[in-house]
Design an enzyme around this catalytic site. Sequence first.
Site, PDB file in Angstrom:
ATOM      1  N   HIS A 104      -8.832   1.774  -3.484  1.00  0.00           N
ATOM      2  CA  HIS A 104      -7.425   1.683  -3.072  1.00  0.00           C
ATOM      3  C   HIS A 104      -6.655   0.795  -4.053  1.00  0.00           C
ATOM      4  O   HIS A 104      -6.409  -0.383  -3.782  1.00  0.00           O
ATOM      5  CB  HIS A 104      -7.384   1.116  -1.650  1.00  0.00           C
ATOM      6  CG  HIS A 104      -6.021   0.853  -1.100  1.00  0.00           C
ATOM      7  ND1 HIS A 104      -4.872   1.484  -1.538  1.00  0.00           N
ATOM      8  CD2 HIS A 104      -5.608  -0.004  -0.109  1.00  0.00           C
ATOM      9  CE1 HIS A 104      -3.833   1.038  -0.859  1.00  0.00           C
ATOM     10  NE2 HIS A 104      -4.255   0.131   0.010  1.00  0.00           N
TER      11      HIS A 104
ATOM     12  N   CYS B  31       0.815  -1.220   0.000  1.00  0.00           N
ATOM     13  CA  CYS B  31       0.000   0.000   0.000  1.00  0.00           C
ATOM     14  C   CYS B  31       0.851   1.274   0.000  1.00  0.00           C
ATOM     15  O   CYS B  31       0.420   2.312  -0.492  1.00  0.00           O
ATOM     16  CB  CYS B  31      -0.919   0.018   1.217  1.00  0.00           C
ATOM     17  SG  CYS B  31      -1.714  -1.553   1.583  1.00  0.00           S
TER      18      CYS B  31
END
Length: 393
Positions: free
Chosen positions: A338, A84
């Site tokens: 995301h 991430c």
Amino acid sequence: MEQAYITGGARSYIGTENGMYKNIPAEILGAEVIKHIINKYNIKDIDMVVAGNATGAGGNITRLMILEAGLPENIPAFTIDMQCGSGLESIAVAAARIQSGQSGCVIAGGFESCSTAPMRAYNKNHPGYNLYGQSPLWYKTAKFSPGKHEQDAMLKGAEMAAVSEGITRDMLDKWVLRSHMLAKETRDKGILNNILVQVKDGCTKDEGIRDRMSQRLLDRIPCVLNDGSVITAANACLTNDGAAFVVMCSGSYIKEHGIKPVAEFMDIAETGASPDKSPCSVVPAIDKLLKRNKLDYHNIDIYECNEAFAVIDELFARKYPDVADRYNVFGGALAYGHPYGASGGIIMLHALKALEKEDTNINNSYAVCSIAAAGGVGTAALVRRGNRCNGLL
């Protein structure tokens, strides 16, 4: 030491997995955004491209991407996989190269395609092969901590973080509603239009935004874990496809080319946390960044945190009260999504757009961008917009 400036950037519209980009590989998705940025800003003399990618086929996929974009073969590129946090770390690496004098102009950010991510399996020689019954059982999520390889490790980590911090599902509902409401308002006002790239005909929306998100709907959504009580498909982000990049240049470069920067990249801080509770890494990273730069949290005008889980929102609000109006002002990943490697670039671009509203004729305006990465690594970056910066992306 050279100063590192951000001079522009753009992102794709963000698609949901198996949605509008379901047949577009990551390298093509990223290439379209890169081509747009180069044409929009008439960029020349690029020293390199550095980008984040977490679920691609490997093999330095960033190099493949820039070749697909038609960049000259003499431009090098490399890929960062910090899950991430990959995109934000790529921006930090680009800044470091510029500050050290090694580069004058670098494109940085990230790209991801969950829709076309390759299937993975353990080699029969690996001890983990036996955990899957000695068969090629495919997996999508990498292993982030010692012990058993679990495909729902991130969901379990968010659940564990919520329970350990006394966070209930009801507490998270308000963040879900807020994120979708702000994202819808931002879209309807066209605030982000000049940083958005149409990659494919008809793909002109961020697919994850729900116009009719309501408490009634939230009440009906079950928990994602059989024994869970907090994490749902609403307060956890979706899996997505997207790309986002910024252009970074040295002070010498912008002077030579007559460019006015958007903001100055000031600093970045990383910290480790329990891999089993990765959402808890955001606040320590921000604390470390602010302390090192002798800033109070009230000194920051804009906060952009990657909203992978609403648990992160609640932890932020508890630690930094009174600045909710400065936090994810356009909504967050609960609404937009995301796309792992791209998220650092996305929140950076959103932060820069938010800073445009700040009056910088006298004082500097600061933004902090932060991400909690799988494996328990928190990253926080500081950028400043001042008199020298026009803020026009």
